[in-house]
Design a protein around this motif. Sequence first.
Motif, PDB file in Angstrom:
ATOM      1  N   SER A  21     -17.817 -62.069 -36.882  1.00  0.00           N
ATOM      2  CA  SER A  21     -18.020 -62.294 -35.448  1.00  0.00           C
ATOM      3  C   SER A  21     -18.951 -63.481 -35.263  1.00  0.00           C
ATOM      4  N   GLY A  23     -21.224 -64.804 -32.051  1.00  0.00           N
ATOM      5  CA  GLY A  23     -21.692 -64.751 -30.677  1.00  0.00           C
ATOM      6  C   GLY A  23     -22.169 -66.114 -30.219  1.00  0.00           C
ATOM      7  N   TRP A  25     -24.109 -68.403 -27.041  1.00  0.00           N
ATOM      8  CA  TRP A  25     -24.995 -68.375 -25.882  1.00  0.00           C
ATOM      9  C   TRP A  25     -25.235 -69.793 -25.400  1.00  0.00           C
ATOM     10  N   LYS A  72     -10.641 -64.252 -29.805  1.00  0.00           N
ATOM     11  CA  LYS A  72     -11.848 -64.385 -28.999  1.00  0.00           C
ATOM     12  C   LYS A  72     -11.888 -63.319 -27.934  1.00  0.00           C
ATOM     13  N   ASP A  73     -13.095 -63.025 -27.491  1.00  0.00           N
ATOM     14  CA  ASP A  73     -13.316 -62.137 -26.363  1.00  0.00           C
ATOM     15  C   ASP A  73     -14.090 -62.939 -25.330  1.00  0.00           C
ATOM     16  N   ASN A  74     -13.390 -63.343 -24.286  1.00  0.00           N
ATOM     17  CA  ASN A  74     -14.027 -64.209 -23.288  1.00  0.00           C
ATOM     18  C   ASN A  74     -15.213 -63.516 -22.616  1.00  0.00           C
ATOM     19  N   ALA A  75     -15.061 -62.243 -22.336  1.00  0.00           N
ATOM     20  CA  ALA A  75     -16.112 -61.518 -21.624  1.00  0.00           C
ATOM     21  C   ALA A  75     -17.388 -61.407 -22.454  1.00  0.00           C
ATOM     22  N   LYS A  76     -17.223 -61.317 -23.762  1.00  0.00           N
ATOM     23  CA  LYS A  76     -18.374 -61.175 -24.655  1.00  0.00           C
ATOM     24  C   LYS A  76     -18.822 -62.504 -25.238  1.00  0.00           C
ATOM     25  N   ASN A  77     -18.117 -63.589 -24.900  1.00  0.00           N
ATOM     26  CA  ASN A  77     -18.433 -64.901 -25.489  1.00  0.00           C
ATOM     27  C   ASN A  77     -18.518 -64.811 -27.007  1.00  0.00           C
ATOM     28  N   THR A  78     -17.542 -64.180 -27.592  1.00  0.00           N
ATOM     29  CA  THR A  78     -17.542 -63.932 -29.028  1.00  0.00           C
ATOM     30  C   THR A  78     -16.235 -64.396 -29.649  1.00  0.00           C
ATOM     31  N   TYR A  80     -13.948 -64.336 -33.247  1.00  0.00           N
ATOM     32  CA  TYR A  80     -13.752 -63.476 -34.405  1.00  0.00           C
ATOM     33  C   TYR A  80     -12.914 -64.177 -35.468  1.00  0.00           C
TER      34      TYR A  80
END
Length: 120
Positions: A21, A23, A25, A72-78, A80
């Motif tokens: 993962s 993350g 910011w 990717k997970d747009n909501a989590k800004n992550t 993979y």
Amino acid sequence: QVELEESGGGLVQAGGSLRLSCGAWGETLFRYRLGWFRQAPGNDREWVGSLMWSGSATTYADSVKGRFTISKDNAKNTLYLQMNSLKPEDTAVYYCAADKPPMSSAWDYWGQGTQVTVSA
């Protein structure tokens, strides 16, 4: 400015799987390109694959195509990296990177890396 942090590395037997993962910011990633790189001891850093954060199409290095999947997970800004059918030659430090427009071969932001070790 974007900060990146990888997690999920570890030791796995050949044929096994790991999911990394990354993350993110800072600035919105909408116009960014996000990707994974790896560097094995004594080798140059190698591009693994990447995607545009605003889209879904991904591209991969031939060495991992069919075994690794970037999502990717747009909501989590992550971001993979799902790694399946791992081989000892996949052993490396894996880095997440972000590239802002205008895109170039010199990516702008890097994580600190996470070690992946695949035992035979």
